[in-house]
Design a protein around this motif. Structure first.
Motif, mmCIF file in Angstrom:
data_model
loop_
_atom_site.group_PDB
_atom_site.id
_atom_site.type_symbol
_atom_site.label_atom_id
_atom_site.label_comp_id
_atom_site.label_asym_id
_atom_site.label_seq_id
_atom_site.Cartn_x
_atom_site.Cartn_y
_atom_site.Cartn_z
ATOM 1 N N VAL A 128 -3.292 14.523 1.194
ATOM 2 C CA VAL A 128 -4.378 13.611 1.267
ATOM 3 C C VAL A 128 -4.928 13.403 2.541
ATOM 4 O O VAL A 128 -4.378 13.675 3.758
ATOM 5 C CB VAL A 128 -4.015 12.057 0.597
ATOM 6 C CG1 VAL A 128 -5.169 11.044 0.998
ATOM 7 C CG2 VAL A 128 -3.558 12.058 -0.640
ATOM 8 N N ILE B 233 -7.065 11.354 -4.817
ATOM 9 C CA ILE B 233 -7.007 10.082 -5.015
ATOM 10 C C ILE B 233 -6.860 9.470 -6.487
ATOM 11 O O ILE B 233 -6.125 8.909 -7.046
ATOM 12 C CB ILE B 233 -7.931 9.115 -4.042
ATOM 13 C CG1 ILE B 233 -7.292 9.056 -2.682
ATOM 14 C CG2 ILE B 233 -7.780 7.507 -4.524
ATOM 15 C CD1 ILE B 233 -8.220 8.672 -1.551
ATOM 16 N N TRP C 17 0.836 7.407 1.060
ATOM 17 C CA TRP C 17 -0.464 8.203 1.251
ATOM 18 C C TRP C 17 -1.691 7.546 1.533
ATOM 19 O O TRP C 17 -2.891 8.394 2.059
ATOM 20 C CB TRP C 17 -0.414 9.089 0.019
ATOM 21 C CG TRP C 17 -0.580 8.235 -1.408
ATOM 22 C CD1 TRP C 17 0.467 7.888 -1.998
ATOM 23 C CD2 TRP C 17 -1.770 7.859 -1.840
ATOM 24 N NE1 TRP C 17 0.038 7.303 -2.977
ATOM 25 C CE2 TRP C 17 -1.281 7.101 -3.151
ATOM 26 C CE3 TRP C 17 -3.205 7.781 -1.698
ATOM 27 C CZ2 TRP C 17 -2.297 6.651 -3.947
ATOM 28 C CZ3 TRP C 17 -3.956 7.642 -2.428
ATOM 29 C CH2 TRP C 17 -3.778 6.914 -3.617
ATOM 30 N N MET C 18 -2.064 6.256 1.172
ATOM 31 C CA MET C 18 -3.437 5.586 1.268
ATOM 32 C C MET C 18 -3.918 5.424 2.978
ATOM 33 O O MET C 18 -4.923 5.022 2.732
ATOM 34 C CB MET C 18 -3.328 4.473 0.694
ATOM 35 C CG MET C 18 -4.718 3.679 0.402
ATOM 36 S SD MET C 18 -4.652 2.687 -0.776
ATOM 37 C CE MET C 18 -4.475 3.398 -2.088
ATOM 38 N N GLY C 19 -3.007 5.552 3.814
ATOM 39 C CA GLY C 19 -3.517 5.333 5.313
ATOM 40 C C GLY C 19 -2.517 5.061 6.204
ATOM 41 O O GLY C 19 -1.345 5.041 5.885
ATOM 42 N N THR D 70 -10.672 14.465 -0.548
ATOM 43 C CA THR D 70 -9.649 13.529 -0.775
ATOM 44 C C THR D 70 -10.057 12.885 -2.223
ATOM 45 O O THR D 70 -8.988 12.364 -2.624
ATOM 46 C CB THR D 70 -9.716 12.530 0.416
ATOM 47 O OG1 THR D 70 -9.382 13.372 1.696
ATOM 48 C CG2 THR D 70 -8.633 11.381 0.322
ATOM 49 N N GLN D 71 -11.081 12.574 -2.451
ATOM 50 C CA GLN D 71 -11.356 11.584 -3.458
ATOM 51 C C GLN D 71 -10.600 12.283 -4.655
ATOM 52 O O GLN D 71 -10.174 11.418 -5.717
ATOM 53 C CB GLN D 71 -12.886 11.611 -4.042
ATOM 54 C CG GLN D 71 -13.554 10.795 -2.790
ATOM 55 C CD GLN D 71 -13.975 11.479 -1.754
ATOM 56 O OE1 GLN D 71 -13.574 12.648 -1.640
ATOM 57 N NE2 GLN D 71 -14.461 10.790 -0.597
ATOM 58 N N ARG E 246 0.752 -1.064 -0.177
ATOM 59 C CA ARG E 246 -0.095 -0.037 0.185
ATOM 60 C C ARG E 246 0.916 1.443 -0.076
ATOM 61 O O ARG E 246 1.581 1.384 0.667
ATOM 62 C CB ARG E 246 -0.955 -0.025 1.263
ATOM 63 C CG ARG E 246 -1.788 1.118 1.412
ATOM 64 C CD ARG E 246 -2.919 0.963 2.401
ATOM 65 N NE ARG E 246 -2.205 1.105 3.511
ATOM 66 C CZ ARG E 246 -2.846 0.969 4.806
ATOM 67 N NH1 ARG E 246 -4.308 0.827 4.673
ATOM 68 N NH2 ARG E 246 -2.304 1.444 5.843
ATOM 69 N N PRO E 247 0.427 2.089 -0.899
ATOM 70 C CA PRO E 247 1.442 3.457 -0.837
ATOM 71 C C PRO E 247 1.238 4.195 0.536
ATOM 72 O O PRO E 247 0.081 4.165 1.037
ATOM 73 C CB PRO E 247 0.869 4.345 -2.007
ATOM 74 C CG PRO E 247 -0.316 3.408 -2.974
ATOM 75 C CD PRO E 247 -0.469 2.173 -2.015
ATOM 76 N N MET F 178 -7.786 11.157 4.901
ATOM 77 C CA MET F 178 -8.777 9.939 4.632
ATOM 78 C C MET F 178 -9.249 9.758 6.128
ATOM 79 O O MET F 178 -8.693 9.788 7.245
ATOM 80 C CB MET F 178 -7.899 8.597 4.489
ATOM 81 C CG MET F 178 -7.095 8.710 3.073
ATOM 82 S SD MET F 178 -8.108 7.933 2.010
ATOM 83 C CE MET F 178 -7.034 7.108 1.227
ATOM 84 N N TRP G 75 -1.676 13.003 4.915
ATOM 85 C CA TRP G 75 -0.423 12.702 4.169
ATOM 86 C C TRP G 75 0.013 13.939 3.219
ATOM 87 O O TRP G 75 -0.881 14.571 2.640
ATOM 88 C CB TRP G 75 -0.350 11.593 3.396
ATOM 89 C CG TRP G 75 0.818 11.297 2.698
ATOM 90 C CD1 TRP G 75 1.893 10.519 2.936
ATOM 91 C CD2 TRP G 75 1.260 11.862 1.138
ATOM 92 N NE1 TRP G 75 2.890 10.485 2.034
ATOM 93 C CE2 TRP G 75 2.376 11.351 0.854
ATOM 94 C CE3 TRP G 75 0.203 12.452 0.163
ATOM 95 C CZ2 TRP G 75 2.924 11.602 -0.342
ATOM 96 C CZ3 TRP G 75 0.913 12.793 -0.903
ATOM 97 C CH2 TRP G 75 2.227 12.501 -1.288
ATOM 98 N N TRP H 219 -6.326 10.670 8.679
ATOM 99 C CA TRP H 219 -5.154 10.254 8.349
ATOM 100 C C TRP H 219 -4.727 11.297 7.279
ATOM 101 O O TRP H 219 -5.592 11.593 6.285
ATOM 102 C CB TRP H 219 -5.160 8.850 7.453
ATOM 103 C CG TRP H 219 -3.833 8.841 6.776
ATOM 104 C CD1 TRP H 219 -3.561 8.941 5.347
ATOM 105 C CD2 TRP H 219 -2.554 8.439 7.302
ATOM 106 N NE1 TRP H 219 -2.434 8.585 5.008
ATOM 107 C CE2 TRP H 219 -1.398 8.580 6.175
ATOM 108 C CE3 TRP H 219 -1.836 8.473 8.631
ATOM 109 C CZ2 TRP H 219 -0.081 8.342 6.376
ATOM 110 C CZ3 TRP H 219 -0.651 8.188 8.710
ATOM 111 C CH2 TRP H 219 0.101 8.073 7.664
#
Length: 185
Positions: free
Chosen positions: A121, A109, A19-21, A105-106, A16-17, A123, A141, A139
């Motif tokens: 970002v 993403i 920035w994703m969580g 955030t969408q 998982r990158p 989340m 980032w 979260w």
């Protein structure tokens, strides 16, 4: 062969990158801070706590009311862009940009499907409450380089747009103390 059989093949899980969580292999560090809260009448909203990670942070968005309210006020927290009178919240990372539940955030993403998002970002994570209080983890980032403020606005509750300064340096310092589990480097 069973319908649910994997045929003995191992399925690789893509990494998982960052920035994703919240990283799944890292234990964050609490940032020493006094809650950054704006209060107006019977309502208060702001950041109750920060937890640092190597590449981002979790902010605990706290909402408190003096009395019970029969309106479903947390509703706007759990879906897309808020209605004009609902709670607006986000973060300003200075020259790195900003992110909010209005800008979405969408957008970041979707723009990142081929790589890294072009800006910060945010989340939503876990949270809960009811009646007179609600807390939700967010979260965010990346880590701020120099500046960080939380920005809140809730016109229905009399809270005008307010910038709450947060200590970016303390957050960055705490990010160097996280515990990385299963470090294979």
């Amino acid at each position: 062969m069973s319908f649910f059989s994997r045929d003995g093949a191992e399925h690789a899980h893509p990494e998982r990158p960052p920035w994703m969580g919240v990283p799944e292999d890292e234990v964050g560090v609490a940032v020493p801070m006094r809650p950054a809260i704006v209060q107006q009448g019977d309502w208060a909203v702001g950041i109750a706590a920060l937890t640092a990670f190597r590449f981002g942070f979790v902010a605990a968005l706290a909402i408190r009311g003096r009395k019970e309210d029969d309106r479903s006020w947390p509703q706007g927290l759990l879906r897309g862009a808020p209605q004009p009178d609902e709670l607006h919240y986000g973060f300003d990372l200075g020259e790195q940009g900003s992110v909010s539940n209005v800008t979405g955030t969408q957008t970041a993403i979707l723009g990142a499907m081929a790589g890294v998002p072009s800006g910060p970002v945010m989340m939503p994570g876990g949270g809960g409450g009811g009646g007179k209080s609600f807390t939700m983890n967010l979260w965010v980032w990346p880590l701020p380089e120099a500046e960080l403020s939380a920005v809140v606005k809730w016109e229905e509750r009399g809270i005008s747009e307010t910038h709450l300064d947060l200590d970016a340096q303390a957050l960055r310092a705490a990010s160097t103390e996280t515990l990385v589990l299963w470090n294979e480097e």
